[in-house]
Each structure stands twice: as C-alpha cells, then as structure tokens.
Scaffold this active site. Structure first.
Site, PDB file in Angstrom:
ATOM      1  N   TYR A 141       3.316 -39.320 -11.592  1.00 19.67           N
ATOM      2  CA  TYR A 141       2.883 -40.488 -12.364  1.00 19.67           C
ATOM      3  C   TYR A 141       1.680 -41.188 -11.727  1.00 19.67           C
ATOM      4  O   TYR A 141       1.018 -41.988 -12.369  1.00 19.67           O
ATOM      5  CB  TYR A 141       4.023 -41.501 -12.529  1.00 19.67           C
ATOM      6  CG  TYR A 141       5.170 -41.017 -13.407  1.00 19.67           C
ATOM      7  CD1 TYR A 141       5.112 -39.791 -14.048  1.00 19.67           C
ATOM      8  CD2 TYR A 141       6.300 -41.797 -13.591  1.00 19.67           C
ATOM      9  CE1 TYR A 141       6.156 -39.340 -14.832  1.00 19.67           C
ATOM     10  CE2 TYR A 141       7.351 -41.356 -14.375  1.00 19.67           C
ATOM     11  CZ  TYR A 141       7.270 -40.132 -14.995  1.00 19.67           C
ATOM     12  OH  TYR A 141       8.316 -39.696 -15.775  1.00 19.67           O
ATOM     13  N   LYS A 191      12.513 -28.904  -7.499  1.00 19.94           N
ATOM     14  CA  LYS A 191      12.241 -27.665  -8.234  1.00 19.94           C
ATOM     15  C   LYS A 191      11.530 -26.750  -7.239  1.00 19.94           C
ATOM     16  O   LYS A 191      10.415 -26.263  -7.470  1.00 19.94           O
ATOM     17  CB  LYS A 191      11.375 -27.996  -9.470  1.00 19.94           C
ATOM     18  CG  LYS A 191      11.210 -26.863 -10.436  1.00 19.94           C
ATOM     19  CD  LYS A 191      12.430 -26.555 -11.261  1.00 19.94           C
ATOM     20  CE  LYS A 191      12.194 -25.346 -12.132  1.00 19.94           C
ATOM     21  NZ  LYS A 191      13.405 -24.771 -12.712  1.00 19.94           N
ATOM     22  N   ASP A 223      16.746 -28.577 -13.229  1.00 24.50           N
ATOM     23  CA  ASP A 223      17.316 -28.105 -14.503  1.00 24.50           C
ATOM     24  C   ASP A 223      18.828 -27.989 -14.390  1.00 24.50           C
ATOM     25  O   ASP A 223      19.578 -28.384 -15.295  1.00 24.50           O
ATOM     26  CB  ASP A 223      16.675 -26.788 -14.952  1.00 24.50           C
ATOM     27  CG  ASP A 223      16.422 -25.816 -13.809  1.00 24.50           C
ATOM     28  OD1 ASP A 223      16.577 -26.211 -12.635  1.00 24.50           O
ATOM     29  OD2 ASP A 223      16.095 -24.654 -14.080  1.00 24.50           O
ATOM     30  N   ASP A 247      13.223 -40.338 -13.387  1.00 26.24           N
ATOM     31  CA  ASP A 247      13.055 -41.051 -14.652  1.00 26.24           C
ATOM     32  C   ASP A 247      13.973 -40.421 -15.702  1.00 26.24           C
ATOM     33  O   ASP A 247      14.721 -41.102 -16.418  1.00 26.24           O
ATOM     34  CB  ASP A 247      11.586 -40.925 -15.064  1.00 26.24           C
ATOM     35  CG  ASP A 247      11.216 -41.813 -16.227  1.00 26.24           C
ATOM     36  OD1 ASP A 247      12.069 -42.600 -16.649  1.00 26.24           O
ATOM     37  OD2 ASP A 247      10.070 -41.714 -16.708  1.00 26.24           O
ATOM     38  N   ASP A 251      18.161 -41.651 -16.990  1.00 25.69           N
ATOM     39  CA  ASP A 251      18.519 -41.962 -18.383  1.00 25.69           C
ATOM     40  C   ASP A 251      19.694 -41.112 -18.855  1.00 25.69           C
ATOM     41  O   ASP A 251      20.542 -41.578 -19.617  1.00 25.69           O
ATOM     42  CB  ASP A 251      17.316 -41.768 -19.312  1.00 25.69           C
ATOM     43  CG  ASP A 251      16.487 -43.038 -19.427  1.00 25.69           C
ATOM     44  OD1 ASP A 251      16.666 -43.925 -18.561  1.00 25.69           O
ATOM     45  OD2 ASP A 251      15.671 -43.141 -20.358  1.00 25.69           O
TER      46      ASP A 251
END
Ligand code: NAD
Length: 356
Positions: A141, A191, A223, A247, A251
């Site tokens: 980001y 990852k 994943d 992020d 959620d």
C-alpha cells in the site's frame, strides 16, 4: 503517573457511542482506581465544520501528547463533495501516520450469546477468540514506485511490495508479545513460496521468534490462511501478517462473528501508545436515533486498558460485564433476533452497572 486519554467522538453515531464508552471510563476512574485524565476534542467532519480542516492542529497536538486516543467514527454524506485533502477520512490517515501507528490489532471474539449471528455452524465458531495483527504503514500500500505508466504503447499499472527487515522485526515483536498475553501461539502469514519479500518476512519472524521461546510459532501461506479461517478458525490464537494480507484476512475474521457493531480495534506505535476505535464507520443511516450498538466502542476501551494503560484487570472486568449483559438478553437492534431491542444509552448503562 496519571495517563492521558483523548476522546474524539467524530461524526454520525460517533458522539453517541463514545458517550457510552466515556461513561465506562468515568465509572472505572471513580470506582476502580483508574488513574486517567480525560479530554475531548473534534475530528473529521465535525472538525471541518468548525475549522475547515478535519484534523485541527489542536486535536493533533493533544493526540500526540496523549497515552491513548479513543475515536468514534468519521465521515458522512454532508462532507462527500469536499476535496480529498479535507475529507473527514483524511484525519484518520493523518492520525495513523503522525502517531506512527504501525500495528493494527483486530480481535475476533464470538460471544456465546450471539452464536446465531454468525454465518458459520455453531461448533465451528463457539468460543472463538482470535487476534489478527496487521502491519499498517508499509507493504504494497505504500511501496514505491507506484502508478500507471505508458510502456510499449499501452498503460501499465505498478505497485511495489516492499518490507525492510526493521519493519518486519517491529511488527513481529508485537505479534510475539501479544501471543504472550494470550494463549502463547503465533501464526505468521505470508506467501513465501512465491514472493521474495515474504520469504524475507518468514526469515525475520523466525529469527525474532528465538527471543520468545515461550511462544509457539507457525507459518502459513495466505491462501491457506483464508481457507482455514473459514474452515476451522478456532485453531488460531494470534495471526501476524503484512498490510494487504491483513486487510483482507481481518475482514474475513470479522464476519465470523456476525455483527459489525461488536468489533473493536487498536492501532499501536512502538511505545504502547494507541488509537482505539470500533471497526465500523459513522453509520449515517442510524445517526441521532439512539439506536447504534455501543459495544464495539466499549470493547475498544477494553483493548486500551490492556495495551496502553496497563490495566488488564479492568479490561477483563469490561469483557465480563459485556458477556453478562448479553447473557441477560440485552440486545441493540443489530444483534436482536426478534423485534425487541434496547437503545444505545440503555446498553451503555447496563454495561456500567454490570462492571464489578
Ligand atoms: P458503516 O460501518 O458506517 O455502516 C455500515 C452498516 O452497518 C450501516 O447499515 C450501519 O447502520 C451499520 N452499523 C455500523 N455501525 C453500527 C453500530 N455500531 N450499531 C449498529 N449498526 C451499525 O459503513 P458505511 O455505511 O460504508 O460508511 C458510512 C460513513 O462512515 C462513510 O462516510 C465512511 O467513509 C465512514 N467510515 C468511517 C470509518 C472510520 O471512522 N473508521 C470506517 C468506515 C467507514
């Protein structure tokens, strides 16, 4: 020494829910030796209306001097036409960066009384209690170069996924320390099979882990973590991960618990100072109706007591009070199963009364 707590109610339902959290703090100050001085100021749209900026100098200075900040929510339709630089949400981004809040803590706890609010089956989520720690000021980001460029006669979009060793180290320490305060298990999500930057992440987290022999460290690809959160979320105690993965995963974890009105969060710097706020926004659709659920904000006070004010004993009292109130059947409209529900102020008062 007396600690300073700054209250920033903000916009929409912000003032209604922060008022209930303030009553909880006042109750603790008056009855449980909590040595805290409270101050209140404006932020967001409310601040813009008064000063033409969403984060006035005075508010920022008070926040910089405070030990902890409790924020309600910012934003609303009224301020949507404004330039991005002076929109209410800009105050939040500026507060995070000026206070150097690099660690975002989001617990996902399921109260047994609300088990039907979740979309998962009861046995998968009953007694769920996990914490997601997201790195907040680095990663893809913020990495440079970024942008959309012309290349070979077409447009190319670029973002850069970047973490330095020191950035990984400091968030890893937060992960291990949080695990020590909880059940002693930390899962680092990356990852590393595909991205070099997260290969480094894995190496550094493993290295930092040597300083915390009492914490059991594991690693998981993102994943798989997304899948495991939905398949068997109770296997996790604390998850630590980078900005983008955090992020998304936070959620997913949030929705395991059913209602957005129940979810607190904390954003911390490296000295334990923190900004505490509910996960939800200013809910303009129900603002001013004394309907909003104040529990996410009250639970944010519980996080503040644990992580910035060194009063885990009082954090536990709040958690227990909320459990008792829910156990007695008190529900605001968002968590009610039938037609009957209570107001924001009634819920707040019941929690204060239940704090023993
Ligand atoms: P929202 O979280 O404000 O509302 C989403 C839905 O959840 C609404 O139906 C709302 O009524 C409900 N809801 C939210 N909090 C609740 C509570 N405590 N009790 C009961 N119901 C609750 O998100 P949105 O509608 O997308 O955004 C509204 C405004 O809030 C926008 O201006 C947005 O930019 C801002 N926002 C601010 C923050 C923040 O301050 N941290 C976060 C998200 C959105």
């Amino acid at each position: 020494m007396t600690k300073k707590v700054l209250l920033l109610p903000g916009d929409g339902i912000g003032p209604e829910i922060v008022a209930q959290a303030e009553n909880v703090l006042i109750h603790l100050i008056e009855n449980f030796d909590l040595d805290v001085e409270l101050d209140t100021d404006v932020v967001g749209g409310a601040a813009y209306d008064l000063t033409e900026t969403p984060l006035p100098e005075q508010t920022l200075n008070k926040a910089l001097q405070a030990d902890a900040v409790l924020l309600g929510a910012v934003g609303g339709h009224k301020w949507e036409p404004l330039e991005r630089e002076v929109r209410p949400e800009k105050a939040l981004l500026d507060l995070r960066s000026r206070l150097e809040l690099f660690a975002n803590l989001r617990p996902a706890m399921l109260y047994p009384q609300l088990v039907n609010a979740s979309s998962l089956k009861r046995d998968r989520i009953e007694n769920l209690d996990l914490m997601i720690i997201r790195e907040l000021t680095g990663g893809i980001y913020f990495g440079e170069p970024r942008g959309v460029f012309e290349e070979g006669g077409e447009r190319v979009g670029i973002n850069t996924y970047r973490y330095s060793e020191s950035e990984i180290e400091r968030i890893a320490h937060v992960g291990f320390k949080t695990a020590q305060l909880r059940n002693g298990r930390l899962c680092s999500v990356d990852k590393a099979n595909v991205l070099e930057v997260t290969e480094l992440w894995r190496e550094v987290v493993t290295e930092v882990g040597k300083e915390y022999p009492d914490v059991e460290l594991s690693h998981m690809y993102v994943d798989n973590a997304a899948m495991q959160l939905v398949r068997a979320p109770k296997q996790f105690d604390v998850i630590v991960t980078g900005n983008m993965f955090g992020d998304i995963l936070s959620d997913v974890a949030a929705m395991l618990t059913g209602s957005i009105g129940m979810l607190p969060s904390a954003s911390l710097d490296s000295n334990g100072k923190g900004l505490y706020e509910p996960v939800h926004g200013s809910a303009p659709d129900i603002a001013g109706q004394n309907k909003a659920n104040p529990l996410a904000t009250i639970m944010s006070v519980s996080l503040m007591l644990r992580y910035s004010l060194n009063r885990a004993d009082l954090a536990n009292r709040i958690n227990l009070a909320v459990e008792n109130v829910l156990g007695n059947g008190a529900r605001t409209f968002d968590i009610a199963e039938g037609e009957t529900y209570i107001s924001t102020t009634d819920m707040g008062e019941q929690v204060v009364t239940a704090i023993k």
